[in-house]
Write a protein that holds these residues in place. Structure first.
Motif, PDB file in Angstrom:
ATOM      1  N   VAL A 189      51.983  41.572  37.028  1.00 50.08           N
ATOM      2  CA  VAL A 189      52.774  42.026  35.880  1.00 50.08           C
ATOM      3  C   VAL A 189      54.225  41.554  36.020  1.00 50.08           C
ATOM      4  N   SER A 190      54.779  41.642  37.219  1.00 53.69           N
ATOM      5  CA  SER A 190      56.167  41.222  37.451  1.00 53.69           C
ATOM      6  C   SER A 190      56.346  39.736  37.135  1.00 53.69           C
ATOM      7  N   LEU A 191      55.412  38.915  37.598  1.00 55.02           N
ATOM      8  CA  LEU A 191      55.491  37.477  37.315  1.00 55.02           C
ATOM      9  C   LEU A 191      55.383  37.208  35.817  1.00 55.02           C
ATOM     10  N   THR A 192      54.502  37.964  35.152  1.00 50.24           N
ATOM     11  CA  THR A 192      54.330  37.787  33.703  1.00 50.24           C
ATOM     12  C   THR A 192      55.607  38.097  32.947  1.00 50.24           C
ATOM     13  N   LEU A 193      56.224  39.233  33.276  1.00 54.45           N
ATOM     14  CA  LEU A 193      57.464  39.601  32.595  1.00 54.45           C
ATOM     15  C   LEU A 193      58.557  38.572  32.828  1.00 54.45           C
ATOM     16  N   ALA A 194      58.650  38.083  34.066  1.00 55.29           N
ATOM     17  CA  ALA A 194      59.679  37.082  34.371  1.00 55.29           C
ATOM     18  C   ALA A 194      59.437  35.810  33.581  1.00 55.29           C
ATOM     19  N   GLY A 195      58.178  35.382  33.471  1.00 53.08           N
ATOM     20  CA  GLY A 195      57.866  34.169  32.724  1.00 53.08           C
ATOM     21  C   GLY A 195      58.203  34.315  31.247  1.00 53.08           C
ATOM     22  N   LEU A 196      57.895  35.478  30.663  1.00 50.90           N
ATOM     23  CA  LEU A 196      58.185  35.695  29.243  1.00 50.90           C
ATOM     24  C   LEU A 196      59.690  35.744  28.979  1.00 50.90           C
ATOM     25  N   VAL A 197      60.432  36.415  29.867  1.00 51.82           N
ATOM     26  CA  VAL A 197      61.892  36.415  29.714  1.00 51.82           C
ATOM     27  C   VAL A 197      62.429  34.995  29.857  1.00 51.82           C
ATOM     28  N   GLY A 198      61.814  34.209  30.732  1.00 54.81           N
ATOM     29  CA  GLY A 198      62.207  32.804  30.878  1.00 54.81           C
ATOM     30  C   GLY A 198      62.069  32.045  29.562  1.00 54.81           C
ATOM     31  N   CYS A 199      61.006  32.325  28.814  1.00 52.33           N
ATOM     32  CA  CYS A 199      60.816  31.676  27.504  1.00 52.33           C
ATOM     33  C   CYS A 199      61.897  32.098  26.516  1.00 52.33           C
ATOM     34  N   VAL A 200      62.267  33.385  26.551  1.00 58.99           N
ATOM     35  CA  VAL A 200      63.330  33.862  25.659  1.00 58.99           C
ATOM     36  C   VAL A 200      64.658  33.206  26.023  1.00 58.99           C
ATOM     37  N   VAL A 201      64.974  33.188  27.317  1.00 60.96           N
ATOM     38  CA  VAL A 201      66.251  32.625  27.766  1.00 60.96           C
ATOM     39  C   VAL A 201      66.339  31.141  27.412  1.00 60.96           C
ATOM     40  N   THR A 202      65.244  30.425  27.574  1.00 61.60           N
ATOM     41  CA  THR A 202      65.252  28.989  27.263  1.00 61.60           C
ATOM     42  C   THR A 202      65.602  28.751  25.797  1.00 61.60           C
ATOM     43  N   LEU A 223      54.146  31.025  35.650  1.00 60.80           N
ATOM     44  CA  LEU A 223      54.107  32.358  36.256  1.00 60.80           C
ATOM     45  C   LEU A 223      53.172  33.303  35.512  1.00 60.80           C
ATOM     46  N   LEU A 224      52.683  32.872  34.361  1.00 65.23           N
ATOM     47  CA  LEU A 224      51.744  33.711  33.610  1.00 65.23           C
ATOM     48  C   LEU A 224      50.291  33.412  33.971  1.00 65.23           C
ATOM     49  N   ILE A 225      50.055  32.331  34.713  1.00 67.40           N
ATOM     50  CA  ILE A 225      48.677  31.959  35.072  1.00 67.40           C
ATOM     51  C   ILE A 225      47.962  33.071  35.857  1.00 67.40           C
ATOM     52  N   PRO A 226      48.644  33.757  36.796  1.00 69.92           N
ATOM     53  CA  PRO A 226      47.929  34.837  37.530  1.00 69.92           C
ATOM     54  C   PRO A 226      47.387  35.947  36.629  1.00 69.92           C
ATOM     55  N   MET A 227      47.778  35.962  35.350  1.00 69.94           N
ATOM     56  CA  MET A 227      47.205  36.974  34.452  1.00 69.94           C
ATOM     57  C   MET A 227      45.686  36.863  34.370  1.00 69.94           C
ATOM     58  N   ALA A 228      45.153  35.681  34.703  1.00 69.30           N
ATOM     59  CA  ALA A 228      43.693  35.501  34.699  1.00 69.30           C
ATOM     60  C   ALA A 228      43.019  36.437  35.691  1.00 69.30           C
ATOM     61  N   LEU A 229      43.780  36.918  36.686  1.00 67.56           N
ATOM     62  CA  LEU A 229      43.215  37.834  37.696  1.00 67.56           C
ATOM     63  C   LEU A 229      43.229  39.289  37.240  1.00 67.56           C
ATOM     64  N   MET A 230      43.914  39.580  36.135  1.00 65.32           N
ATOM     65  CA  MET A 230      44.086  40.977  35.723  1.00 65.32           C
ATOM     66  C   MET A 230      42.765  41.729  35.518  1.00 65.32           C
ATOM     67  N   PRO A 231      41.751  41.131  34.873  1.00 65.40           N
ATOM     68  CA  PRO A 231      40.490  41.885  34.719  1.00 65.40           C
ATOM     69  C   PRO A 231      39.894  42.317  36.061  1.00 65.40           C
ATOM     70  N   VAL A 232      39.912  41.404  37.039  1.00 69.87           N
ATOM     71  CA  VAL A 232      39.352  41.743  38.363  1.00 69.87           C
ATOM     72  C   VAL A 232      40.184  42.836  39.029  1.00 69.87           C
ATOM     73  N   LEU A 233      41.510  42.694  38.970  1.00 71.26           N
ATOM     74  CA  LEU A 233      42.377  43.690  39.603  1.00 71.26           C
ATOM     75  C   LEU A 233      42.267  45.042  38.897  1.00 71.26           C
ATOM     76  N   GLY A 234      42.124  45.008  37.561  1.00 68.11           N
ATOM     77  CA  GLY A 234      41.980  46.261  36.821  1.00 68.11           C
ATOM     78  C   GLY A 234      40.697  46.993  37.189  1.00 68.11           C
ATOM     79  N   ILE A 235      39.596  46.242  37.301  1.00 67.50           N
ATOM     80  CA  ILE A 235      38.318  46.863  37.693  1.00 67.50           C
ATOM     81  C   ILE A 235      38.409  47.395  39.125  1.00 67.50           C
ATOM     82  N   ALA A 269      46.103  39.476  24.550  1.00 68.48           N
ATOM     83  CA  ALA A 269      46.838  38.636  23.597  1.00 68.48           C
ATOM     84  C   ALA A 269      47.853  37.755  24.316  1.00 68.48           C
ATOM     85  N   ILE A 270      48.590  38.357  25.245  1.00 67.11           N
ATOM     86  CA  ILE A 270      49.605  37.588  25.981  1.00 67.11           C
ATOM     87  C   ILE A 270      48.938  36.528  26.866  1.00 67.11           C
ATOM     88  N   GLY A 271      47.930  36.958  27.627  1.00 66.29           N
ATOM     89  CA  GLY A 271      47.271  36.039  28.558  1.00 66.29           C
ATOM     90  C   GLY A 271      46.600  34.885  27.839  1.00 66.29           C
TER      91      GLY A 271
END
Length: 471
Positions: A189-202, A223-235, A269-271
Motif C-alpha cells: 500500500v505504501s509503494l502504491t500511494l507513493a507511485g500515485l503521488v509521483g504521478c500527481v507531482v509529475t 511502484l504500483l506493480i506489487p499491487m498484483a500481490l494484494m489478493p494473495v496478501l489479503g487472503i 480499479a487502481i491496480g
C-alpha cells in the motif's frame, strides 16, 4: 480491575468515529511517507545512472511534497491520534504502552532518524554529491519503514495476540499470527500511494514536455506493480484472523462487508489501470486522472482500516480488553457490584436528570456504550432499539453478547440494566423533568434471570452449543 477513566463527550459524533477519522488520515499520510522514501531512492538511482535525465528534477520536486506531508501534516495527525485515543480509550492505549514501551521507544528513535535525515536532505541536498544524497535518502527510507515495521507489530497484536496470551512474551506478542501478512500488505500500500503521488507531482512539473512527463509517470508506476500481490496478501491476512472476526468481515456485519467491498473495488480499479495502462501500455495520465486514482486509494485505505478496526469486536485487544475498556474477567464481579459503584466522576449538567435512576442509567451508558454509540447521533442507541418494547430492551441488553455477537456481555447488575432502559426511554421523550422510578421487584427478578442465562463470557457458537445442550 481496570481503572475508570473520564471520557470526552463529542456530542452527536461517537468518540470511536472521531478517533477513526483522525487515524485513517494519519495512516494514509504515514504510509505515503514510507513509500515516498523508496520512490525517492529509485529516482535518485535513475539520476545517478543516467537512465532518465529528468529524474533529478523529479526528486527535488517530490521531496518538497514528502516534507510537507510527512513533517507537517503527518506530525499534526500523529499528535492528533494520540490525543483522541487517550480520550476515547485510555485503558487500551495504556495496555499498548505498558506491554510494548521499549518498542515504542525504538519506534520513536527511528522516527527521529527519519526526521533528521529528511531535513538534512531538504536543507543540503543541493550541495551534496550523488552518493551522499543517496545515503541520506536510503537512511530516510529505511528509518520510515522500520517505524512501519514496529507499529505494525503492535497494531496487529490487538487483533491476534497469539501465544502472548499464555507467555506474555514481547516476542510472541510482536510476531503474532497476523504480523507478516499485515506488514507485507501495508508495504505494498505504501509503494502504491507513493507511485500515485509521483504521478500527481509529475503533472505539476510544468517545465517538462508531455513526453518527459510520460516517461516519469511510467517510472513511478513501477511502484504500483506489487499491487498484483494484494489478493494473495489479503487472503493470507483473512486466514490469520480469528474465525469470528473473519465471519464479521465476510458477511456477519453488513457494514464491515460493505467497507471491505469498497476497499477491494477501489484497489482493483487502481491496480488494473496502473498495471495494464501505465506499465504494460505505457500510457500518459493527466493530473485529474492521477488525482482521482489517489482519491480511490484514500477510499481503499479508509475501507481497509475500518474493517481492520471493526473486526476486533467485541474487543479492543482480543481476549484482554473489551471495546468498552472492561476486562473479560471483570464482568462476573461487576454483575455483583455494578459498574457504577466505583465510578468517581459526576455527570455534566447533573440537575437536568429527572431522578437518581436516570442518573445511574446515564453513567451505565457512559461506561459501557459511549465509546461506540451515541444516544441520538451517530450509531445511535435510540435508533438501534427504536422498535423494541421495554421487555425486549431489558432482555436484549441483559443478553447483549447473544443479541449481537460482536457486542461485549453486559457488565453490570439487574438494577443497572433497568436504569439504562429508563435513561434511554427518558432521553427518547426529550428529557422531561418528571419521570417515574421503575423498581418493580418482578421486573428486576426477570432481568436477573436473563443475565444468568446469558452468562459472562463472549457470545460465540461454542458457548451457544453448551448452553442449549444444558437442561
Amino acid at each position: 480491575m481496570t481503572h475508570v477513566f473520564p471520557v470526552n463527550d463529542y456530542g452527536p459524533l461517537m468518540p470511536g468515529l472521531v478517533m477513526g477519522a483522525v487515524a485513517i488520515v494519519h495512516v494514509f499520510l504515514a504510509q505515503f511517507a514510507v513509500g515516498g522514501g523508496f520512490l525517492l531512492c529509485y529516482f535518485q538511482w535513475l539520476a545517478m545512472t543516467g537512465r532518465d535525465r529528468h529524474a533529478r528534477q523529479f526528486v527535488e520536486g517530490y521531496f518538497k511534497v514528502v516534507v510537507l506531508v510527512s513533517f507537517v501534516l503527518g506530525a499534526l495527525t500523529g499528535v492528533g491520534i494520540w490525543l483522541t485515543a487517550i480520550q476515547v480509550s485510555p485503558a487500551t492505549i495504556g495496555a499498548m504502552v505498558d506491554n510494548f514501551h521499549w518498542l515504542w521507544a525504538t519506534e520513536w528513535t527511528f522516527f527521529c532518524l527519519e526526521i533528521v535525515s529528511g531535513y538534512a536532505f531538504y536543507r543540503y541536498h543541493a550541495r551534496l554529491n550523488d552518493r551522499a544524497a543517496m545515503t541520506l535518502l536510503a537512511i530516510y527510507a529505511g528509518a520510515s519503514w522500520m517505524s512501519l515495521f514496529i507499529i505494525n507489530g503492535i497494531l496487529s497484536w490487538q487483533l491476534t495476540p497469539g501465544h502472548w496470551l499464555e507467555t506474555r512474551s514481547i516476542v510472541d506478542g510482536f510476531f503474532n499470527p497476523s504480523f507478516w501478512p499485515s506488514l507485507f500488505f501495508r508495504t505494498v500500500v505504501s509503494l502504491t500511494l507513493a507511485g500515485l503521488v509521483g504521478c500527481v507531482v509529475t503533472n505539476l512539473m510544468s517545465t517538462l514536455d508531455r513526453d518527459a512527463q510520460r516517461r516519469l509517470i511510467n517510472r513511478a508506476a513501477h511502484l504500483l506493480i506489487p499491487m498484483a500481490l494484494m489478493p494473495v496478501l489479503g487472503i493470507w491476512f483473512l486466514l490469520a484472523m480469528p474465525p469470528d472476526s473473519r465471519s464479521w468481515v465476510l458477511g456477519g456485519s453488513p457494514a464491515m462487508m460493505l467497507f471491505l467491498n469498497i476497499s477491494i473495488g477501489a484497489s482493483l480499479a487502481i491496480g488494473g489501470y496502473a498495471i495494464i495502462g501505465m506499465v504494460m501500455q505505457r500510457l500518459y495520465i493527466n493530473g485529474a486522472t492521477a488525482s482521482l486514482l489517489l482519491l480511490l486509494a484514500f477510499g481503499a485505505t479508509a475501507g481497509g482500516e475500518f474493517v481492520r478496526e471493526g473486526s476486533r469486536k467485541p474487543y479492543s485487544i482480543r481476549n484482554v480488553l473489551y471495546s468498552n475498556a472492561i476486562e473479560p474477567g471483570e464482568v462476573e464481579s461487576l454483575r455483583e457490584t455494578g459498574c457504577t459503584a466505583h465510578d468517581p466522576y459526576g455527570l455534566r449538567n447533573d440537575d437536568m436528570y429527572a431522578n437518581d435512576q436516570v442518573r445511574m442509567g446515564a453513567k451505565v451508558f457512559r461506561r459501557q456504550c459511549s465509546v461506540c454509540h451515541t444516544v441520538h447521533g451517530t450509531n445511535a442507541v435510540a435508533e438501534l432499539t427504536g422498535s423494541w418494547d421495554n421487555d425486549q430492551m431489558r432482555m436484549n441488553i441483559a443478553k447483549l453478547q447473544h443479541t449481537k455477537p460482536f457486542m461485549p456481555p453486559f457488565a453490570g447488575n439487574a438494577e443497572e440494566v433497568e436504569a439504562l432502559v429508563q435513561y434511554l426511554n427518558w432521553s427518547n421523550r426529550e428529557h422531561p423533568k418528571e419521570w417515574p422510578v421503575s423498581d418493580d421487584p418482578q421486573t428486576i427478578a426477570k432481568i436477573e434471570s436473563w443475565l444468568k442465562q446469558a452468562g459472562t463470557l463472549q457470545g460465540d457458537f461454542e458457548q451457544n452449543k453448551k448452553r442449549t445442550a444444558s437442561p
